[in-house]
Design an enzyme around this catalytic site. Structure first.
Site, PDB file in Angstrom:
ATOM      1  CB  ALA A   1      -0.879  -0.006   1.237  1.00 53.08           C
TER       2      ALA A   1
ATOM      3  N   GLY B   1       0.469  -5.024   0.874  1.00 48.93           N
ATOM      4  CA  GLY B   1      -0.661  -5.081  -0.054  1.00 48.93           C
ATOM      5  C   GLY B   1      -0.318  -5.753  -1.376  1.00 48.93           C
TER       6      GLY B   1
ATOM      7  CD  GLU C   1      -2.619  -7.516   2.735  1.00 48.89           C
ATOM      8  OE1 GLU C   1      -2.266  -6.370   2.399  1.00 48.89           O
ATOM      9  OE2 GLU C   1      -3.274  -7.745   3.767  1.00 48.89           O
TER      10      GLU C   1
ATOM     11  CD  GLU D   1       1.213  -5.544   5.800  1.00 50.43           C
ATOM     12  OE1 GLU D   1       1.968  -6.472   6.185  1.00 50.43           O
ATOM     13  OE2 GLU D   1       0.541  -5.615   4.764  1.00 50.43           O
TER      14      GLU D   1
END
Ligand code: CAA
Length: 261
Positions: free
Chosen positions: A67, A111, A114, A134
């Site tokens: 992200a 992300g 993911e 994270e």
């Protein structure tokens, strides 16, 4: 078709659509504008009858480095909660009817990892770098990482990776069952993804969609419920033209059946 700033769209082979994440200066960090474009392109491909399988790729250096941290840095709880931050990420991709292949080279962190795990099939280079770092940013995975990684590789390894934030290689990803196949280099990866997508695109699509739906239910349901779900879809396919085409072709020794769907 609309023009995109953060992704490229392409048709690398007959029946195959490809979306390539393209924010090279940020190692394909997944910003909200990028995700909006990705969702738009994927939905268009799912709706386009000339496309029967979809590849999601990045660059040789990075599938996606996570992200966009610069975008998240000043996010507050109230804004994250009230906008349901990151929910936008998974709704389109996980509801596509057509099979998807993630082709991962380089970094697939946070992300990025993911996103790759949301695809139906994950291919990668042997030295791809996966991880859920994270924790080192003071948060936890927010786009399904704690759930999908645990289901894919088991609780013990998922805990170790998510609690330490360490990366793991494409080779490990394959050994643990997260990746379906590894390739020695980027070119091999992209060719491999294209070949598999072409094989899927050549199969009867109604059956492919049903197969995808059935396998996905295996991640949601108890075994007996999942088996029942599978059987109902199996029964339903006897109502399709392609079941007649496929089984007659076998009996009549026809080599290249012409699928209806
Ligand atoms: N967000 C925003 N920008 C990023 C980024 C990210 N996730 N990852 C890399 N970039 C940017 C860098 O800021 C840098 O930009 P500038 O040139 O403007 O400084 C550029 O991309 C190149 O990155 P580096 O200079 O860091 O490249 P490197 O080769 O030295 O290191 C890396 C590569 C190890 C991947 C490193 O960039 C890195 O650690 N990135 C962050 C990885 C991460 O923590 N991802 C998880 C994000 S949180 C998340 O994803 C939440 C969720 O669950 C949804």
């Amino acid at each position: 078709a609309r023009t995109y700033e953060n992704i490229l769209v392409d048709k690398p082979a007959d029946g195959v659509g490809q979306v390539t994440l393209n924010r090279p200066k940020a190692l394909n960090a997944l910003s909200t504008p990028l995700f909006k474009e990705l969702n738009d392109a994927l939905q268009n491909m799912d709706d386009d009858p000339s496309i029967r399988a979809i590849i999601i790729a990045g660059s040789e250096k990075a599938f996606a480095a996570g992200a966009d941290i610069k975008e998240m840095k000043d996010l507050t709880f109230s804004r994250a909660y009230s906008t349901n931050f990151i929910q936008l990420w998974s709704t389109t991709i996980t509801n596509l009817n057509k099979p998807t292949i993630a082709a991962v080279s380089g970094y697939a962190l946070g992300g990025g990892c993911e996103l790759a795990m949301m695809a139906d099939i994950l291919y990668c280079t042997a030295n791809a770098k996966f991880g859920q770092p994270e924790i080192k940013l003071g948060v936890i995975p927010g786009a399904g990482g704690s759930q999908r990684l645990s289901r894919a590789i088991g609780k013990a390894k998922a805990m170790e990776i998510i609690l330490t934030g360490r990366t793991f290689s494409g080779e490990e990803a394959e050994k643990w069952g997260l990746a379906a196949k590894t390739f020695p280099d980027f070119e091999g990866l992209m060719n491999g993804a294209k070949e598999t997508a072409s094989i899927i695109a050549g199969n009867p699509m109604l059956a492919a969609k049903a197969a995808k739906e059935a396998v996905n239910q295996s991640q949601e349901l108890a075994l007996s419920e999942g088996v029942k779900f599978e059987r109902r879809l199996f029964h339903a396919l006897f109502g399709s033209q392609d079941q007649k085409v496929g089984m007659s072709a076998f009996v009549d020794k026809v080599k290249d059946p012409k699928w209806t769907h």
